[in-house]
Design a protein around this motif. Structure first.
Motif, mmCIF file in Angstrom:
data_model
loop_
_atom_site.group_PDB
_atom_site.id
_atom_site.type_symbol
_atom_site.label_atom_id
_atom_site.label_comp_id
_atom_site.label_asym_id
_atom_site.label_seq_id
_atom_site.Cartn_x
_atom_site.Cartn_y
_atom_site.Cartn_z
ATOM 1 N N UNK A 1 -29.318 -5.093 -35.661
ATOM 2 C CA UNK A 1 -28.576 -5.891 -36.643
ATOM 3 C C UNK A 1 -27.151 -5.401 -36.856
ATOM 4 N N UNK A 2 -26.908 -4.106 -36.705
ATOM 5 C CA UNK A 2 -25.547 -3.585 -36.891
ATOM 6 C C UNK A 2 -25.335 -2.301 -36.098
ATOM 7 N N UNK A 3 -24.107 -1.802 -36.119
ATOM 8 C CA UNK A 3 -23.729 -0.671 -35.282
ATOM 9 C C UNK A 3 -24.377 0.647 -35.698
ATOM 10 N N UNK A 4 -24.947 0.677 -36.929
ATOM 11 C CA UNK A 4 -25.542 1.926 -37.413
ATOM 12 C C UNK A 4 -27.040 2.027 -37.137
ATOM 13 N N UNK A 5 -27.624 0.948 -36.613
ATOM 14 C CA UNK A 5 -29.054 0.997 -36.310
ATOM 15 C C UNK A 5 -29.367 2.196 -35.419
ATOM 16 N N UNK A 6 -30.462 2.913 -35.782
ATOM 17 C CA UNK A 6 -30.790 4.165 -35.104
ATOM 18 C C UNK A 6 -31.395 3.880 -33.731
ATOM 19 N N UNK A 7 -30.519 3.338 -32.860
ATOM 20 C CA UNK A 7 -30.938 2.881 -31.536
ATOM 21 C C UNK A 7 -29.956 3.397 -30.500
ATOM 22 N N UNK A 8 -30.482 3.876 -29.393
ATOM 23 C CA UNK A 8 -29.654 4.246 -28.237
ATOM 24 C C UNK A 8 -29.917 3.240 -27.125
ATOM 25 N N UNK A 9 -28.839 2.754 -26.536
ATOM 26 C CA UNK A 9 -28.980 1.811 -25.430
ATOM 27 C C UNK A 9 -28.470 2.445 -24.147
ATOM 28 N N UNK A 10 -29.372 2.600 -23.171
ATOM 29 C CA UNK A 10 -28.945 3.018 -21.833
ATOM 30 C C UNK A 10 -28.786 1.727 -21.036
ATOM 31 N N UNK A 11 -27.559 1.232 -21.024
ATOM 32 C CA UNK A 11 -27.305 -0.082 -20.418
ATOM 33 C C UNK A 11 -27.703 -0.092 -18.940
ATOM 34 N N UNK A 12 -28.148 -1.225 -18.463
ATOM 35 C CA UNK A 12 -28.606 -1.351 -17.076
ATOM 36 C C UNK A 12 -27.410 -1.511 -16.141
ATOM 37 N N UNK A 13 -26.763 -0.373 -15.893
ATOM 38 C CA UNK A 13 -25.589 -0.349 -15.018
ATOM 39 C C UNK A 13 -25.944 -0.023 -13.581
ATOM 40 N N UNK A 14 -27.217 0.162 -13.288
ATOM 41 C CA UNK A 14 -27.634 0.554 -11.945
ATOM 42 C C UNK A 14 -27.845 2.046 -11.850
ATOM 43 N N UNK A 15 -28.210 2.525 -10.682
ATOM 44 C CA UNK A 15 -28.521 3.945 -10.488
ATOM 45 C C UNK A 15 -27.282 4.837 -10.392
ATOM 46 N N UNK A 16 -26.120 4.230 -10.151
ATOM 47 C CA UNK A 16 -24.932 5.041 -9.893
ATOM 48 C C UNK A 16 -23.989 5.158 -11.086
ATOM 49 N N UNK A 17 -24.356 4.592 -12.203
ATOM 50 C CA UNK A 17 -23.552 4.719 -13.420
ATOM 51 C C UNK A 17 -24.496 4.902 -14.614
ATOM 52 N N UNK A 18 -24.064 5.666 -15.607
ATOM 53 C CA UNK A 18 -24.802 5.811 -16.861
ATOM 54 C C UNK A 18 -23.867 5.413 -18.005
ATOM 55 N N UNK A 19 -24.273 4.426 -18.791
ATOM 56 C CA UNK A 19 -23.527 3.989 -19.975
ATOM 57 C C UNK A 19 -24.474 4.114 -21.162
ATOM 58 N N UNK A 20 -24.172 5.064 -22.043
ATOM 59 C CA UNK A 20 -25.036 5.340 -23.192
ATOM 60 C C UNK A 20 -24.319 4.942 -24.478
ATOM 61 N N UNK A 21 -24.909 4.010 -25.215
ATOM 62 C CA UNK A 21 -24.342 3.533 -26.473
ATOM 63 C C UNK A 21 -25.162 4.099 -27.637
ATOM 64 N N UNK A 22 -24.458 4.698 -28.634
ATOM 65 C CA UNK A 22 -25.114 5.385 -29.755
ATOM 66 C C UNK A 22 -24.655 4.822 -31.102
ATOM 67 N N UNK A 23 -25.438 5.031 -32.155
ATOM 68 C CA UNK A 23 -25.069 4.531 -33.486
ATOM 69 C C UNK A 23 -23.685 5.026 -33.911
ATOM 70 N N UNK A 24 -22.949 4.184 -34.606
ATOM 71 C CA UNK A 24 -21.564 4.511 -34.973
ATOM 72 C C UNK A 24 -21.463 5.727 -35.880
ATOM 73 N N UNK A 25 -22.521 6.027 -36.653
ATOM 74 C CA UNK A 25 -22.457 7.153 -37.589
ATOM 75 C C UNK A 25 -23.238 8.369 -37.105
ATOM 76 N N UNK A 26 -23.592 8.409 -35.815
ATOM 77 C CA UNK A 26 -24.435 9.514 -35.334
ATOM 78 C C UNK A 26 -23.718 10.868 -35.391
ATOM 79 N N UNK A 27 -22.385 10.857 -35.466
ATOM 80 C CA UNK A 27 -21.675 12.128 -35.589
ATOM 81 C C UNK A 27 -21.649 12.633 -37.028
ATOM 82 N N UNK A 28 -22.136 11.794 -37.950
ATOM 83 C CA UNK A 28 -22.187 12.190 -39.360
ATOM 84 C C UNK A 28 -23.590 12.593 -39.793
ATOM 85 N N UNK A 29 -24.541 12.396 -38.895
ATOM 86 C CA UNK A 29 -25.945 12.637 -39.226
ATOM 87 C C UNK A 29 -26.371 14.001 -38.695
#
Length: 493
Positions: free
Chosen positions: A187-215
Motif C-alpha cells: 500500500x505504501x513505501x513503508x510497508x515492511x516488504x523487500x522486493x527482489x525484482x525479476x531482473x534475471x540472473x545477471x542483475x540484482x535489484x533490491x527494493x527496501x522500505x523507505x524508513x528501514x534506515x530508521x528502524x
C-alpha cells in the motif's frame, strides 16, 4: 579473458556478409505511443503504427536467413512481456526479435516459437527461465557471479530482518502493469516488504522500505545497514568458487521513496582498457554488442546498434569497440574512450598528449586503423526535443560527414530505413564486405557494388574538380588583374 576485437581470420567464412542488429526498444524500435496510450489507440485508429510493424515484418521475413534482429532494453522481462500483450490486445502485430536482452545487458532470452503462435493464440515466444546460458557461464568464469546462488543467500539475509519477501516483475505503476507491479502487493513505501525484482540472473535489484534506515532490529542495529552489510558479505566472502567481482549502486527511488540496492557483475576484467569513473564497470548493453562485433570481424559480418537514450550511449560509441594497447590510460585528462569526441582528440594528439594516455605514435596509428575497420554502424534516433550534447558530439565525430562514417541519424519510426541505410553505407565503403553481402539483403537495400564504386569515385573526384575550379578561377582572376594593371600602367605611361 578479454573479448578480442583483433581480426584473426582473413579468409571469407561461411557466415560472411550477414547482419546482426541490436536495437533499443522504447522510442527506437517501438515508436509513437507511450505505454499508457495503447489501450485508447487501437490498431484501427493508428494506421501509421500498423503500417510500421507490417513493413518491418516484411523486411525481417525477406532477410530472415542473413539478418538477425535482437532487442536490448532497459525493461525487465515482465515489462517487455506486458507491453507485447497490450499491443496484441489493441490489434497490433509487432514483429518479435530473435532474442531479447533485458535490464541493460542482463539475461538474454532466446526465442522459442514463431510470432504467429503468439498472435494466433496466447503463447508468448519467450520464457523467463529460457536464457542464453553460454553468456551466463562466460561472465561467471571471469567474475564468479552466480545469480541464483546470490539471490538465495540474499533471501536469507532479508529473512533475518523479518521482512516479507516478494519477487515482482516491475516497480512501475499498477496502471501499466497490473498484478506484475510491486505496488499491487503493497500500500505504501513503508510497508515492511523487500522486493527482489525479476531482473534475471545477471542483475540484482533490491527494493527496501523507505524508513528501514530508521528502524532498529532486535540487536539494536540499523536494519538498512545490516542488510547492505549482509549483501556485501555474500560477494566478499564469495560463493563456492571464491570472491565475486561485483559492482554496487544505491539510491532512493524518486517516485516512491523506497531505498534501492543494485548489484551486477563487475566487467573490469573484460573491459580493462575502457574502465573509468564514467561507466563504473557495471554490466551493460555493451557486453553483447562488443562481443558481436568481435565475431563480425572474424566472419566479415556487420553489426548495427540503435538507440536514443543514455543507457545506449556506450554501445553507440565506436571508441568502445577497438582494442587499446597494454598500459593505456583510460582516465587521461587529455582524452578518454568514453568521450564522444575521443577519436578527434586522438587524431590531433601530439607526443606530449600521447604521453598522457601512455601510448606511442605507433599505438595511435594502430588505433586509428582499427576505427576505420570496425564492422559497426550505429543508429541514433532523434527525439522531438533534439539530441543531448553527448549524442550531438557523437554524431558530429562519427556521422555521415566524418572520416569514419560509423553513425547515422534517423527520426523516430524509421528504424527499418536506418538499418538499410547503415548496411548500404558500410558496404559502399568496404568492398570486401560488399562482395560477400547476401543477395536477399542486397535486394532489400537496392545495392549494386559497381554503382557504389562509381558513387564513391564521384565523391572523391568532385572535391578535386571543385578544387581545380577554385585554383583555375583564382589564376584567371589573377591574370585579369595583371592585364588590368598592365593596361593601367601603359595608359599612365
Amino acid at each position: 579473458m578479454r573479448i578480442s576485437s583483433v581480426n584473426t581470420i582473413n579468409n571469407v567464412a561461411f557466415k560472411s556478409g550477414k547482419v546482426n542488429v541490436y536495437s533499443d526498444f522504447d522510442n527506437t524500435y517501438y515508436p509513437f505511443l507511450k505505454q499508457g496510450e495503447i489501450k485508447n489507440n487501437p490498431a484501427n485508429v493508428r494506421p501509421d503504427l500498423v503500417s510500421y510493424f507490417d513493413n518491418f515484418k516484411t523486411f525481417l521475413d525477406n532477410t530472415k536467413e542473413n539478418l538477425s534482429f535482437h532487442i536490448t532494453t532497459g525493461r525487465t522481462y515482465g515489462e517487455f512481456e506486458t507491453i507485447a500483450f497490450q499491443l496484441k490486445e489493441a490489434g497490433y502485430k509487432m514483429p518479435l526479435p530473435k532474442s531479447l536482452i533485458v535490464k541493460n545487458g542482463s539475461d538474454e532470452h532466446l526465442k522459442l516459437s514463431a510470432d504467429e503462435d503468439f498472435y494466433n493464440g496466447q503463447k508468448f515466444p519467450f520464457s523467463y527461465s529460457e536464457i542464453n546460458k553460454q553468456k551466463e557461464n562466460e561472465i561467471k568464469k571471469v567474475t564468479n557471479w552466480d545469480g541464483s546462488k546470490i539471490r538465495e543467500n540474499l533471501i536469507n539475509v532479508l529473512k533475518s530482518q523479518n521482512l516479507e519477501i516478494l519477487e515482482c516483475d516491475t516497480e512501475n505503476s499498477i496502471k501499466d502493469y497490473g498484478e506484475k507491479s510491486l505496488y499491487s502487493k503493497i500500500s505504501n513505501s513503508k510497508d515492511w516488504v523487500a522486493d527482489i525484482r525479476k531482473d534475471g540472473n545477471l542483475k540484482i535489484h533490491l527494493s527496501l522500505p523507505s524508513d528501514c534506515d530508521l528502524v532498529t532490529n532486535k540487536e539494536n542495529g540499523n536494519v538498512y545497514k545490516d542488510i547492505k552489510s549482509g549483501a556485501i558479505q555474500i560477494f566478499e566472502n564469495g560463493l563456492n568458487d571464491g570472491k565475486v567481482k561485483y559492482f554496487q549502486k544505491e539510491f532512493v527511488d524518486k517516485k516512491r521513496g523506497r531505498k534501492v540496492l543494485e548489484f551486477s557483475p563487475n566487467m573490469q576484467a573484460l573491459f580493462e582498457s575502457l574502465s573509468n569513473e564514467k561507466n563504473n564497470n557495471a554490466l551493460s548493453k555493451l557486453y553483447d554488442t562488443r562481443k558481436a562485433v568481435a565475431e563480425a570481424k572474424k566472419n566479415d559480418d556487420l553489426v548495427i546498434v540503435a538507440g536514443d537514450s543514455s543507457n545506449d550511449y556506450d554501445m553507440l560509441n565506436p571508441a568502445m569497440y577497438i582494442d587499446y594497447p597494454k598500459g593505456f590510460n583510460p582516465n587521461s585528462d587529455f582524452a578518454k574512450p568514453t568521450d564522444a569526441d575521443f577519436i578527434e582528440k586522438l587524431t590531433m594528439a601530439n607526443d606530449e598528449d600521447l604521453k598522457k594516455m601512455n601510448i606511442s605514435q605507433k599505438d595511435k596509428k594502430n588505433m586509428l586503423a582499427q576505427m576505420s575497420a570496425i564492422p559497426l554502424v550505429g543508429i541514433v534516433v532523434k527525439k522531438n526535443e533534439g539530441l543531448n550534447k553527448e549524442f550531438e558530439k557523437l554524431v558530429s565525430t562519427y556521422g555521415e560527414t566524418s572520416q569514419y562514417k560509423k553513425i547515422i541519424e534517423i527520426e523516430e519510426g524509421h528504424l527499418e530505413d536506418g538499418i538499410k541505410k547503415a548496411i548500404k553505407q558500410y558496404a559502399s565503403s568496404n568492398e570486401k564486405y560488399a562482395k560477400v553481402l547476401k543477395k536477399d539483403i542486397k535486394n532489400e537495400i537496392d545495392f549494386n557494388l559497381n554503382n557504389a564504386k562509381k558513387f564513391a569515385k564521384n565523391k572523391l573526384i568532385l572535391p578535386i574538380i571543385m578544387a581545380c575550379g577554385i585554383v583555375s578561377s583564382l589564376f584567371v582572376t589573377k591574370m585579369r588583374k595583371t592585364e588590368v594593371s598592365e593596361k593601367f600602367l601603359n595608359k599612365t605611361i
